[in-house]
Motif scaffolding. Sequence first.
Motif, PDB file in Angstrom:
ATOM      1  N   ILE A   1       0.861  -1.183   0.000  1.00 41.23           N
ATOM      2  CA  ILE A   1       0.000   0.000   0.000  1.00 41.23           C
ATOM      3  C   ILE A   1       0.896   1.231   0.000  1.00 41.23           C
ATOM      4  CG2 ILE A   1      -1.945   1.154   1.093  1.00 41.23           C
ATOM      5  CD1 ILE A   1      -2.501  -1.728   0.264  1.00 41.23           C
ATOM      6  N   TYR A   2       0.715   2.101  -0.994  1.00 38.36           N
ATOM      7  CA  TYR A   2       1.534   3.308  -1.098  1.00 38.36           C
ATOM      8  C   TYR A   2       0.766   4.501  -0.552  1.00 38.36           C
ATOM      9  CZ  TYR A   2       4.420   6.986  -3.138  1.00 38.36           C
ATOM     10  OH  TYR A   2       5.215   8.094  -3.316  1.00 38.36           O
ATOM     11  N   LYS A   3       1.420   5.306   0.311  1.00 35.53           N
ATOM     12  CA  LYS A   3       0.798   6.470   0.945  1.00 35.53           C
ATOM     13  C   LYS A   3      -0.493   6.068   1.636  1.00 35.53           C
ATOM     14  CE  LYS A   3       2.886   9.993  -1.987  1.00 35.53           C
ATOM     15  NZ  LYS A   3       2.682  11.135  -2.907  1.00 35.53           N
ATOM     16  N   ARG A   4      -0.400   5.094   2.540  1.00 36.66           N
ATOM     17  CA  ARG A   4      -1.581   4.522   3.175  1.00 36.66           C
ATOM     18  C   ARG A   4      -2.294   5.502   4.084  1.00 36.66           C
ATOM     19  NH1 ARG A   4      -1.627   3.463   8.286  1.00 36.66           N
ATOM     20  NH2 ARG A   4       0.241   3.506   9.556  1.00 36.66           N
ATOM     21  N   GLN A   5      -1.637   6.609   4.515  1.00 31.78           N
ATOM     22  CA  GLN A   5      -2.270   7.556   5.412  1.00 31.78           C
ATOM     23  C   GLN A   5      -3.243   8.483   4.696  1.00 31.78           C
ATOM     24  OE1 GLN A   5       0.985   9.475   7.404  1.00 31.78           O
ATOM     25  NE2 GLN A   5       1.351   7.774   8.793  1.00 31.78           N
ATOM     26  N   ARG A   6      -3.296   8.429   3.386  1.00 28.38           N
ATOM     27  CA  ARG A   6      -4.251   9.228   2.633  1.00 28.38           C
ATOM     28  C   ARG A   6      -5.569   8.471   2.474  1.00 28.38           C
ATOM     29  NH1 ARG A   6      -0.840  12.156  -2.268  1.00 28.38           N
ATOM     30  NH2 ARG A   6       0.695  13.214  -0.936  1.00 28.38           N
ATOM     31  N   PHE A   7      -6.624   9.235   2.157  1.00 32.48           N
ATOM     32  CA  PHE A   7      -7.938   8.610   2.007  1.00 32.48           C
ATOM     33  C   PHE A   7      -7.967   7.674   0.803  1.00 32.48           C
ATOM     34  CE2 PHE A   7     -12.246   8.554   0.264  1.00 32.48           C
ATOM     35  CZ  PHE A   7     -12.945   8.082   1.373  1.00 32.48           C
TER      36      PHE A   7
END
Length: 209
Positions: free
Chosen positions: A119-125
């Motif tokens: 998962i890339y940039k998982r902190q984004r929606f």
Amino acid sequence: MWRTILFFCFISTAWAQSTDSLSAKPKGFIKQIRKNSDEFFFNEHPPKVHTKPRVHKNTIYLQAMGDTPYIGTGYRYRILDKKTWSTELGFGLGFSPHIFTTHIPRPKNYSFSHGLQLIYKRQRFVAPSIGYSGIWFSFEYYNGKTFNYEPAPNIGLRFGNSDSFALNLLWFGYFKKSEYSKLSADEKIQTVLRKNVWSIPSANLQFSF
């Protein structure tokens, strides 16, 4: 006479100045003590409280299509967790309801899979993902074997929070091998191996804890 008057005026002026300085000094002293105490307790030495946010590394999900191959459930564990990406490793169990396989007698309608998801940039929606699934199909009718293994890479998007609820939309590519028999020119039966690539969409709803 005038010398005496000047002397008393000088003495009274000096006394008044000394009285003012003595009366003002305690006020400034108390104010400085209060300032020093405020700086000591609140500014220069704040209380050090370190609270580390809890990370939910366990995930269960319900899925339609994809590597299930019809409906299924699975479990994943976050083995690596970085600021911009994370890696999840897990396994799944899929079912093929008899409504989809009525033309095949007595199928064993379940499958197992193992998978790895990045998962890339998982902190984004909205977070893009890429992964791999290896699927063991347990259909007795498939190529005349009890178990058949198929690789299935995927790409997709995750909508939501990886630490609570999220929806994953994925696109799987099946690399399938099948065997069939044909009659050769000299009327001999030959077994031919055929390789196919299937594209299958998928959606799953996950809950992390």
